[in-house]
Design a protein around this motif. Structure first.
Motif: not given
Length: 233
Positions: A28-31, A173-176
């Motif tokens: 599981i990656g970032d963003n 969604v914005d946090y990611a």
């Protein structure tokens, strides 16, 4: 900013003999908003607790930002609402912040930023007087109070009213998008199709499939793959 690598992880509960995780591997990656879906008893909660170090696995490796046992950067909202109900909402959040070594002014700033998003109750009242939904709001806020790189949410929408659900979805969604990792475990497939970028369908302790979500065809595709994966379970 936040990544998780799970390599060939196994877990069997000795008392029941149930094999909860079977040679599970996942990256599981970032963003990203990453959804974990599957039927009850599939292994989702065991996987989450293994990432958090709350469950000791039998074998395999879990790396968080390339390191084992690197849980300081994780925020976690469990499915069960367990709070110190003898405290006020404000005192509880200050306690959680202090345990995270967060300066009090930063705690107050986070509360102020999230007040309208979560439609917070009177934080001067005892938590014992709060409704289930308001307790969920305090639990959610406590999971993000240290601005974690990795945020793990287990059924976070229970008890929330529609307006707050919409606000929380946008927040996730914005946090990611800020470079963080959000892991969402839920049975609400519509929610997954709306906000997740990728999903893993888990059955009988195994990853059945990992899929990238097409927001235009998301729900139909997820439902089809879910039903196919759990058929006969």
């Amino acid at each position: 900013m936040g990544s998780i690598v799970i390599k060939n992880v196994n877990k069997t509960y000795i008392k029941t003999g149930k094999k909860a995780l079977c040679s599970m591997s996942l990256e599981i990656g970032d963003n990203v908003v990453f959804g974990l879906i599957g039927p009850n008893g599939a292994g989702k909660s065991t996987l989450i607790k293994s990432i958090l170090g709350l469950v000791e696995t039998d074998s395999g490796m879990i790396l968080i930002d390339g390191k084992e046992n690197n849980i300081a950067s994780i925020g976690y909202m469990p499915e069960e609402t367990s709070l110190f109900e003898f405290l006020t909402g404000a005192d509880y959040l200050k306690l959680i912040g202090s345990l995270r070594s967060i300066p009090q002014q930063d705690i107050f700033r986070m509360i102020s930023e999230m007040r309208s998003v979560l439609q917070l109750p009177d934080l001067g009242q005892l938590i014992s007087t709060y409704s289930k939904g308001n307790k969920e709001k305090i639990l959610f806020l406590s999971s993000i109070i240290h601005s974690p790189n990795i945020l793990i949410l287990d059924e976070p929408f229970t008890g929330l009213d529609p307006v707050v659900i919409q606000n929380v979805k946008k927040f996730i969604v914005d946090y990611a998008k800020k470079g963080n990792t959000v892991i969402l475990s839920t049975h609400i497939l519509e929610m997954v199709s709306e906000i997740c970028d990728k999903i893993a369908i888990i059955c009988n302790g195994k990853i059945e499939t990992v899929e990238k979500i097409d927001k235009q065809l998301g729900y139909d595709v997820i439902l089809e793959k879910y039903l196919h994966s759990v058929e006969g379970v």
